[in-house]
Design an enzyme around this catalytic site. Structure first.
Site, short mmCIF file in Angstrom:
data_model
loop_
_atom_site.label_atom_id
_atom_site.label_comp_id
_atom_site.label_asym_id
_atom_site.label_seq_id
_atom_site.Cartn_x
_atom_site.Cartn_y
_atom_site.Cartn_z
N LYS A 145 -13.06 39.04 -17.20
CA LYS A 145 -13.92 38.34 -16.25
C LYS A 145 -13.66 38.89 -14.86
O LYS A 145 -12.58 39.46 -14.66
CB LYS A 145 -13.69 36.85 -16.33
CG LYS A 145 -12.47 36.36 -15.52
CD LYS A 145 -12.47 34.88 -15.33
CE LYS A 145 -11.77 34.50 -14.06
NZ LYS A 145 -11.57 33.14 -13.76
N HIS A 160 -9.92 33.71 -21.39
CA HIS A 160 -8.60 33.44 -21.97
C HIS A 160 -8.40 31.96 -22.31
O HIS A 160 -7.52 31.61 -23.08
CB HIS A 160 -7.47 33.97 -21.07
CG HIS A 160 -7.29 33.22 -19.81
ND1 HIS A 160 -7.96 33.52 -18.67
CD2 HIS A 160 -6.50 32.17 -19.51
CE1 HIS A 160 -7.60 32.69 -17.72
NE2 HIS A 160 -6.71 31.85 -18.20
N GLU A 207 -5.69 22.90 -10.16
CA GLU A 207 -4.62 23.86 -9.84
C GLU A 207 -3.91 23.40 -8.57
O GLU A 207 -4.55 22.78 -7.69
CB GLU A 207 -5.21 25.25 -9.58
CG GLU A 207 -5.92 25.86 -10.78
CD GLU A 207 -6.51 27.21 -10.42
OE1 GLU A 207 -5.91 28.22 -10.79
OE2 GLU A 207 -7.56 27.26 -9.75
N HIS A 230 -14.82 29.21 -17.87
CA HIS A 230 -13.80 28.41 -18.55
C HIS A 230 -14.27 26.99 -18.87
O HIS A 230 -14.18 26.53 -20.01
CB HIS A 230 -12.53 28.33 -17.72
CG HIS A 230 -11.97 29.66 -17.33
ND1 HIS A 230 -11.90 30.72 -18.19
CD2 HIS A 230 -11.44 30.11 -16.16
CE1 HIS A 230 -11.36 31.75 -17.57
NE2 HIS A 230 -11.08 31.41 -16.35
N LYS A 236 -8.73 23.94 -6.39
CA LYS A 236 -7.44 24.52 -6.00
C LYS A 236 -6.74 23.58 -5.03
O LYS A 236 -7.38 22.77 -4.37
CB LYS A 236 -7.68 25.86 -5.31
CG LYS A 236 -8.20 26.90 -6.27
CD LYS A 236 -8.08 28.28 -5.69
CE LYS A 236 -8.38 29.33 -6.71
NZ LYS A 236 -7.41 29.39 -7.80
#
Ligand code: NAP
Length: 483
Positions: A148, A178, A216, A240, A331
């Site tokens: 990606k 992933h 995150e 994702h 984030k």
């Protein structure tokens, strides 16, 4: 529990970008762990390729350092590193030039699986595909792995697909997300399709709503320039979170087989409703106790890129019409947590009359502490009448499965082995990626046309207050963001 690692066939794996960050942190340490686990056969070979001039000995030193730094404790202890390094080679190559390709061709062996990992920026995918072809490095069984971001909108994704399709069949192209390689994500499919218990309830009649959270604690770090051109929607949601939503929402495929699974995921993406502007919350983190705010980090005081996004998404099909999917990612939030939560409806009649809301909640935690929990209502122990209490039925893998559950293979390890095995089930197909962009593009175009500025949120918080309101309007609450 007995480990059942089945070695893969002998292979030559070329990692273009073999000196880059991803190769150093994930791909090479992952390969080493598979080697330690006995999954890589003795005949396996890994060839790093990048422009930097170095010889094989330099490259082996470089990889040894990467493995010491990122290899992961248990695997490193048994002194197999020197053996693993013998399987490594290096070729200096420029994806855009002609030097190095003959050298690479000489090192490739006949009759082994050939895989080429494009761990470089997407602007080089077309060049690599073309040169692999013109230098006769590939055959019908060869595979390419692409990272990606796969495009930044529908137009660029289509172009990338065309660039690759000019030289490779779809069955040879492995587009990595992933998240699909994570143990819990696969367990989600096992729980859904391996048990009688959940599937009859897995629809809008019994499910009140679904939450998908990828939070995150880190900021944009050294990726500021890339991130500011991308934002949370492109960087996380389009790929994702979309994949997680698909696995939750899809119909049971007839077999656990690549195109059967991907056909069902594609149908979900095509059933996603356009998202109303008032169902979108974008945010940007402000400075916190420990670090700079977003705009400082990307060195653009006027940046309107979102570091947080929350959406209410509808899926228009018979199974899900009426059950909202709330997705959010950001984030610099309070904790690092990735979780999918299926909140079931309240009982339509309680015989106990305790006046409280009891809802079964299935939570699937991707990180940290991978595992699955089901909240059920039981009687509170002891005398005092029929008082009800909600308790978790915990299936944290480390507890339930012993050492194997404690240390499942990293997503990259599993996915690379799948490439060698020729199993595309956990990789995205070209039409899936394009459908995902078709849904994403109008959302981004909408907020750009409206000139919206992301809402500020405190670093270390749960995100902007408007995201709380997004659920509060529907009389619902987000799960707490906690590790
Ligand atoms: P990076 O650290 O910048 O590494 C890029 C690699 O490509 C280096 O090995 C570089 O080596 C090589 N390279 C650059 N230009 C080249 C050329 N013309 N010919 C041959 N090799 C060339 O990037 P990265 O972080 O590893 O990311 C690689 C890809 O994975 C990107 O598409 C990125 O978006 C994606 N990705 C990365 C991560 C991550 O955690 N890092 C996560 C997800 C996806 P030389 O300069 O020596 O040529």
């Amino acid at each position: 529990m007995v480990s059942r690692v089945i070695p893969v066939d002998p292979f030559d794996l070329v990692i273009f970008g073999g000196t880059g960050d991803l190769a150093r942190r994930k791909i090479l340490p992952g390969l080493f762990r598979r080697y330690c686990a006995g999954q890589m056969p003795d005949e396996a070979r890994v060839i790093g390729a990048a422009r930097s001039e170095m010889d094989t000995a330099d490259y082996r030193n470089f990889v040894a350092e990467a493995i010491r730094e990122f290899g992961g404790g248990r695997a490193c202890e048994d002194g197999t590193l020197a053996d693993f390094l013998k399987r490594l080679d290096y070729v200096a190559i420029d994806a855009k030039g002609e030097g190095g390709w003959r050298d690479l061709a000489k090192r490739m062996r006949p009759k082994v699986v050939r895989a080429f990992y494009f761990s470089v920026g997407p602007s080089l995918f077309g060049d690599l595909a073309e040169r692999l072809n013109t230098h006769g490095l590939t055959d019908d069984g060869s595979r390419i792995v692409v990272e990606k971001p796969f495009g930044r909108d529908l137009g660029t994704a289509r172009q990338l697909n065309r660039d690759l399709a000019a030289f490779f069949d779809e069955s040879q192209i492995y587009r990595i997300d992933h998240y699909l390689g994570k143990e819990t994500v696969q367990n989600l499919m096992a729980v859904r399709f391996g048990n009688m218990l959940f599937e009859p309830l897995w629809n809008s009649q019994y499910v009140d709503h679904i939450q998908i959270t990828v939070a995150e604690t880190v900021g944009v770090g050294g990726r500021g320039e890339y991130y500011d051109r991308s934002g949370a929607m492109r960087d996380m949601v389009q790929n994702h979170l979309m994949q997680l939503l698909c696995l939750i929402a899809m119909e049971p495929p007839s077999r656990f087989e690549h195109d059967a699974v991907r056909d069902e995921k594609l149908k979900v993406i095509r059933a996603l409703d356009p998202v109303e502007p008032h169902h979108i919350v974008r945010g940007q983190y402000e400075p916190g106790v420990e670090g700079a705010g977003y705009r400082e980090a990307v060195e653009d005081a006027r940046s309107r890129t979102e570091s947080y996004v929350a959406l209410k998404v509808g899926v228009s099909n018979w199974r899900w019409a009426g059950t909202p999917f709330y997705v959010r990612t950001g984030k610099r939030l309070r904790a690092r947590m990735s979780e999918i939560v299926v909140v079931f409806k309240e009982l339509n009649h309680s015989i106990f009359g305790d006046g409280k809301d009891h809802q079964n909640v299935l939570s699937i935690r991707l990180q940290p502490n991978e595992g699955i929990t089901l909240r059920v209502t039981i009687k509170e122990p002891g005398p005092g009448g029929m008082r009800l209490v909600d308790v978790p039925l915990d299936m944290t893998f480390a507890d339930a499965l012993g050492p194997e559950g404690e240390d499942p293979p990293d997503a990259y390890e599993r996915l690379i082995m799948d490439v060698i095995r020729g199993n595309q089930t956990l990789f995205m197909r070209g039409d899936e990626v394009e459908a995902a962009w078709s849904w994403t593009d109008p959302i981004i175009a909408g907020w750009e046309a409206r000139g919206e500025v992301p809402k500020p949120y405190m670093s270390g918080s749960e995100g902007p207050g408007d995201a709380v309101q997004l659920l509060a309007r529907d009389r619902r609450v987000w799960r707490e963001v906690k590790a």
